[in-house]
Design a protein around this motif. Structure first.
Motif, PDB file in Angstrom:
ATOM      1  N   VAL A  39     -12.677   2.392  -8.345  1.00  0.00           N
ATOM      2  CA  VAL A  39     -12.465   2.612  -7.663  1.00  0.00           C
ATOM      3  C   VAL A  39     -11.766   3.967  -7.967  1.00  0.00           C
ATOM      4  N   ASP A  84      -4.769  -1.623  -9.117  1.00  0.00           N
ATOM      5  CA  ASP A  84      -3.596  -2.793  -8.160  1.00  0.00           C
ATOM      6  C   ASP A  84      -5.441  -3.405  -7.292  1.00  0.00           C
ATOM      7  N   LEU A  85      -5.673  -2.387  -7.010  1.00  0.00           N
ATOM      8  CA  LEU A  85      -7.438  -2.556  -5.750  1.00  0.00           C
ATOM      9  C   LEU A  85      -8.106  -3.661  -6.616  1.00  0.00           C
ATOM     10  N   LEU A 118     -12.378  -7.861  -0.558  1.00  0.00           N
ATOM     11  CA  LEU A 118     -12.536  -6.894   0.496  1.00  0.00           C
ATOM     12  C   LEU A 118     -13.675  -7.620   1.164  1.00  0.00           C
ATOM     13  N   LEU A 150      -7.980  -7.275   3.389  1.00  0.00           N
ATOM     14  CA  LEU A 150      -8.413  -7.601   2.363  1.00  0.00           C
ATOM     15  C   LEU A 150      -7.388  -8.274   0.971  1.00  0.00           C
ATOM     16  N   LEU A 189     -12.982   3.417  -2.825  1.00  0.00           N
ATOM     17  CA  LEU A 189     -14.004   2.420  -3.018  1.00  0.00           C
ATOM     18  C   LEU A 189     -15.631   2.182  -3.623  1.00  0.00           C
ATOM     19  N   VAL A 192      -1.598   1.641  -6.388  1.00  0.00           N
ATOM     20  CA  VAL A 192      -2.939   1.116  -5.690  1.00  0.00           C
ATOM     21  C   VAL A 192      -3.989   1.142  -6.111  1.00  0.00           C
ATOM     22  N   ARG A 220      -6.301 -10.359  -2.650  1.00  0.00           N
ATOM     23  CA  ARG A 220      -5.687 -10.340  -3.763  1.00  0.00           C
ATOM     24  C   ARG A 220      -5.009 -11.886  -4.337  1.00  0.00           C
ATOM     25  N   SER A 230      -9.300  -6.927  -6.468  1.00  0.00           N
ATOM     26  CA  SER A 230      -9.291  -7.618  -5.591  1.00  0.00           C
ATOM     27  C   SER A 230     -10.173  -8.261  -4.583  1.00  0.00           C
ATOM     28  N   LEU A 282     -14.042  -5.791  -5.916  1.00  0.00           N
ATOM     29  CA  LEU A 282     -13.784  -4.194  -6.500  1.00  0.00           C
ATOM     30  C   LEU A 282     -13.741  -4.254  -8.208  1.00  0.00           C
ATOM     31  N   VAL A 336      -8.933   2.982   0.294  1.00  0.00           N
ATOM     32  CA  VAL A 336      -8.005   2.485   1.700  1.00  0.00           C
ATOM     33  C   VAL A 336      -6.720   3.812   1.432  1.00  0.00           C
ATOM     34  N   TYR A 374       0.921  -0.734  -0.501  1.00  0.00           N
ATOM     35  CA  TYR A 374      -0.069   0.215  -0.167  1.00  0.00           C
ATOM     36  C   TYR A 374       0.902   1.526  -0.415  1.00  0.00           C
TER      37      TYR A 374
END
Length: 233
Positions: free
Chosen positions: A60, A38-39, A44, A177, A118, A35, A179, A42, A57, A105, A28
């Motif tokens: 974002v 890359d989220l 959550l 979180l 998010l 970030v 991944r 992913s 997700l 985040v 992070y």
């Protein structure tokens, strides 16, 4: 292969997310746009006595600090945005217009305030509980809308100000979180942020990112602007 900044979890053959990893704090502690991208994709997860809910997700928004007029940290540290100045990998939650909660985040190194909002996702675990939570606060018109938009996403996960500052890097925490280990980013697009007024909402801030082809991505709308006053002779 697991990325160096990701801590592998125990695989579960019955779980479609079997080969997953929990990003370490250094993951992070990167540029907020890296970030944010890359989220995407992913997962959550929010754990509670009611049960677990997991959201994948799909959309974002990145928010910087002193150089971003759309950011809560633009004018410095306050009691409200203090978590943005803390260590990366934590949840920054605020109440928007006194009506609903938004989940963010924290990214970039400690003291360099930035966060990723998010905006939307797909519920992949605990769907019955997510529906129940949504129905407690209003009508749910379709599965597509279940976690489509930041307020709906927060309701599905059962998260509010009590989770502000939660550490996403703890594999056994109440909010974590995940991944896919070593996963690469799927096709994505970018554009202006939703509902941001002033300079931060203009086209030269294309800091909203979303997975293309995902029906859960929320609709774009610009911030409301009051009409210019008209002088009557």
């Amino acid at each position: 292969m697991t990325q160096p900044s990701e801590v592998p979890t125990t695989p579960d053959a019955a779980d479609p997310r079997a080969v997953v990893a929990v990003p370490a704090r250094v993951w992070y502690s990167r540029d907020v746009h890296v970030v944010a991208r890359d989220l995407l994709g992913s997962y959550l997860t929010s754990r509670s006595p009611e049960g677990d809910v997991t959201v994948r997700l799909t959309e974002v928004e990145a928010y910087g600090g002193a150089d971003d007029p759309g950011s809560h940290a633009y004018r410095g540290r306050t009691s409200r945005n203090a978590v943005m100045f803390a260590e990366p990998g934590r949840l920054y939650i605020y109440r928007h217009l006194g009506l609903h909660h938004c989940l963010n985040v924290v990214a970039q190194p400690t003291g360099s305030p930035a966060a990723v909002l998010l905006r939307a996702g797909e519920v992949v675990e605990g769907e019955d509980l997510a529906w129940e939570r949504r129905e407690r606060v209003g009508v749910v018109d379709s599965q597509r809308q279940l976690a489509r938009g930041p307020a709906r996403l927060a309701v599905c996960l059962g998260l509010d100000l009590r989770a502000n500052g939660a550490d996403l890097t703890e594999a056994g925490g109440a909010t974590v979180l995940h991944r896919h280990a070593g996963s690469s980013l799927s096709a994505h697009a970018s554009g202006p942020r939703v509902g941001v007024s002033g300079a931060g909402g203009e086209a030269h801030f294309p800091w909203r990112y979303w997975l293309t082809g995902e029906r859960t991505v929320s609709a774009y709308r610009p911030a409301y602007r009051r009409p210019a006053s008209v002088d009557v002779p």
